[in-house]
Design an enzyme around this catalytic site. Structure first.
Site, PDB file in Angstrom:
ATOM      1  N   THR A  26      25.328  14.939 -26.154  1.00  0.00           N
ATOM      2  CA  THR A  26      23.915  15.355 -26.277  1.00  0.00           C
ATOM      3  C   THR A  26      22.990  14.195 -25.938  1.00  0.00           C
ATOM      4  O   THR A  26      23.324  13.047 -26.220  1.00  0.00           O
ATOM      5  CB  THR A  26      23.651  15.817 -27.728  1.00  0.00           C
ATOM      6  OG1 THR A  26      24.450  16.980 -27.981  1.00  0.00           O
ATOM      7  CG2 THR A  26      22.189  16.156 -27.961  1.00  0.00           C
ATOM      8  N   SER A  28      19.459  12.572 -23.363  1.00  0.00           N
ATOM      9  CA  SER A  28      18.862  12.550 -22.022  1.00  0.00           C
ATOM     10  C   SER A  28      19.815  11.985 -20.969  1.00  0.00           C
ATOM     11  O   SER A  28      19.743  12.371 -19.799  1.00  0.00           O
ATOM     12  CB  SER A  28      17.560  11.739 -22.051  1.00  0.00           C
ATOM     13  OG  SER A  28      17.813  10.428 -22.534  1.00  0.00           O
ATOM     14  N   ASP A  79      29.596  11.360 -23.369  1.00  0.00           N
ATOM     15  CA  ASP A  79      28.428  11.361 -24.260  1.00  0.00           C
ATOM     16  C   ASP A  79      27.698  10.035 -24.147  1.00  0.00           C
ATOM     17  O   ASP A  79      28.243   9.043 -23.654  1.00  0.00           O
ATOM     18  CB  ASP A  79      28.892  11.568 -25.716  1.00  0.00           C
ATOM     19  CG  ASP A  79      27.752  12.009 -26.627  1.00  0.00           C
ATOM     20  OD1 ASP A  79      28.028  12.286 -27.805  1.00  0.00           O
ATOM     21  OD2 ASP A  79      26.582  12.062 -26.164  1.00  0.00           O
ATOM     22  N   GLY A  80      26.449  10.043 -24.580  1.00  0.00           N
ATOM     23  CA  GLY A  80      25.632   8.823 -24.571  1.00  0.00           C
ATOM     24  C   GLY A  80      25.786   8.059 -25.872  1.00  0.00           C
ATOM     25  O   GLY A  80      26.675   8.349 -26.678  1.00  0.00           O
ATOM     26  N   LYS A  92      25.408   6.245 -32.786  1.00  0.00           N
ATOM     27  CA  LYS A  92      24.959   7.499 -32.178  1.00  0.00           C
ATOM     28  C   LYS A  92      24.212   8.320 -33.210  1.00  0.00           C
ATOM     29  O   LYS A  92      24.258   8.021 -34.404  1.00  0.00           O
ATOM     30  CB  LYS A  92      26.179   8.285 -31.657  1.00  0.00           C
ATOM     31  CG  LYS A  92      26.803   7.662 -30.426  1.00  0.00           C
ATOM     32  CD  LYS A  92      28.033   8.431 -29.931  1.00  0.00           C
ATOM     33  CE  LYS A  92      27.709   9.871 -29.686  1.00  0.00           C
ATOM     34  NZ  LYS A  92      26.532  10.069 -28.818  1.00  0.00           N
ATOM     35  N   GLY A  93      23.519   9.361 -32.729  1.00  0.00           N
ATOM     36  CA  GLY A  93      22.808  10.217 -33.669  1.00  0.00           C
ATOM     37  C   GLY A  93      21.310  10.222 -33.477  1.00  0.00           C
ATOM     38  O   GLY A  93      20.577  10.901 -34.195  1.00  0.00           O
ATOM     39  N   GLU A 101      29.270  15.806 -32.188  1.00  0.00           N
ATOM     40  CA  GLU A 101      29.698  14.809 -31.200  1.00  0.00           C
ATOM     41  C   GLU A 101      30.969  14.120 -31.665  1.00  0.00           C
ATOM     42  O   GLU A 101      31.926  13.921 -30.920  1.00  0.00           O
ATOM     43  CB  GLU A 101      28.594  13.784 -30.976  1.00  0.00           C
ATOM     44  CG  GLU A 101      27.379  14.333 -30.241  1.00  0.00           C
ATOM     45  CD  GLU A 101      26.242  13.330 -30.177  1.00  0.00           C
ATOM     46  OE1 GLU A 101      26.148  12.441 -31.044  1.00  0.00           O
ATOM     47  OE2 GLU A 101      25.436  13.434 -29.225  1.00  0.00           O
TER      48      GLU A 101
HETATM   49  O1  DER Z   1      22.238  11.636 -30.454  1.00  0.00           O
HETATM   50  C1  DER Z   1      23.087  11.051 -29.762  1.00  0.00           C
HETATM   51  O2  DER Z   1      24.140  10.579 -30.238  1.00  0.00           O
HETATM   52  C2  DER Z   1      22.795  10.815 -28.306  1.00  0.00           C
HETATM   53  O3  DER Z   1      23.988  10.748 -27.563  1.00  0.00           O
HETATM   54  C3  DER Z   1      22.029   9.512 -28.196  1.00  0.00           C
HETATM   55  O4  DER Z   1      22.758   8.573 -28.857  1.00  0.00           O
HETATM   56  C4  DER Z   1      21.795   9.077 -26.751  1.00  0.00           C
HETATM   57  O5  DER Z   1      20.648   9.680 -26.359  1.00  0.00           O
HETATM   58  P1  DER Z   1      19.929   9.282 -24.975  1.00  0.00           P
HETATM   59  O6  DER Z   1      20.977   9.455 -23.895  1.00  0.00           O
HETATM   60  O7  DER Z   1      18.826  10.301 -24.861  1.00  0.00           O
HETATM   61  O8  DER Z   1      19.425   7.874 -25.082  1.00  0.00           O
END
Ligand code: DER
Length: 216
Positions: A26, A28, A79-80, A92-93, A101
């Site tokens: 989740t 951007s 994932d980011g 994360k979070g 996640e």
């Molecule tokens: O909520 C999350 O864990 C997202 O992966 C966050 O950590 C990264 O969000 P971004 O890619 O919008 O910076």
């Protein structure tokens, strides 16, 4: 910053193999990955999504979203992260999706984390550590964290997770032993999940530099 997110998100496509069911995080940066995944959607069976937000984007591209209980273990999770230390431990979070996640990361053989360079830190903690809590336990968890970690818990007021829970963000931490802190915080009654991906850290980190850097 978004250029770095785009570069990392698009580079992650190289880890997608024919016939895969892809675990999708989740945020951007992941949005860039989903948009790139859409271009090769004919090559994959579908995706397992970590949030309503990602589910909506996947479905808008015509990518089938599957139930983890039906798919079983996955080969790949992308994932980011909000922060990443040299040991590939993550905070994360930021997007309040940490619990699902973490579930999909646990179920996946390879966790590929996609970040822009600004997310790389020597020590985790400048970004407030998110913790998902059962609403009735918010104050209990906050008090316990204050007493045992020196961190300053702040309720992310007005935010409810996809699971109907609340989020506390813990400020002023310097996390030199992320595995130990993750385990300690997980023990507090009322904690649903901790935004430290340390016991199960990333296997590969793609940093969105001009020529993306792959740390594996
Ligand atoms: O909520 C999350 O864990 C997202 O992966 C966050 O950590 C990264 O969000 P971004 O890619 O919008 O910076």
């Amino acid at each position: 910053m978004s250029e770095g997110k785009r570069l990392a998100g698009e580079k992650a496509i190289e880890y997608v193999e024919d016939g895969m069911i892809v675990g999708v995080g989740t945020g951007s940066t992941v949005a860039f990955f989903i948009d790139a995944l859409a271009k090769i959607k004919h090559r994959i069976e579908g995706a397992v999504s970590s949030s309503d937000q990602s589910t909506e984007r996947l479905r808008a591209h015509g990518i089938e979203v599957l139930d983890l209980n039906a798919t079983g273990p996955l080969s790949l999770y992308v994932d980011g992260a909000d922060e990443c230390d040299p040991g590939k431990h993550l905070i994360k979070g930021g997007g309040a999706a940490l619990t699902r996640e973490k579930i999909i990361a646990e179920a996946s053989e390879k966790f590929v984390c996609i970040i822009d360079p600004a997310k790389q830190v020597p020590v985790l903690g400048a970004f407030p550590l998110p913790i998902e809590v059962i609403p009735m336990a918010r104050s209990l968890v906050a008090r316990t964290i204050l007493e045992t970690t020196g961190g300053q818990p702040v309720w992310r007021e007005g935010v409810k997770t996809d699971n109907g829970n609340w989020v506390l963000d813990i400020h002023n931490l310097s996390i030199t032993d992320p595995v130990a802190l993750e385990a300690r915080l997980n023990q507090i009654p009322g904690v649903v999940s901790v935004g430290l991906f340390a016991r199960r850290k990333a296997d590969v980190v793609i940093v969105g530099t001009a020529t993306p850097t792959v740390l594996d």
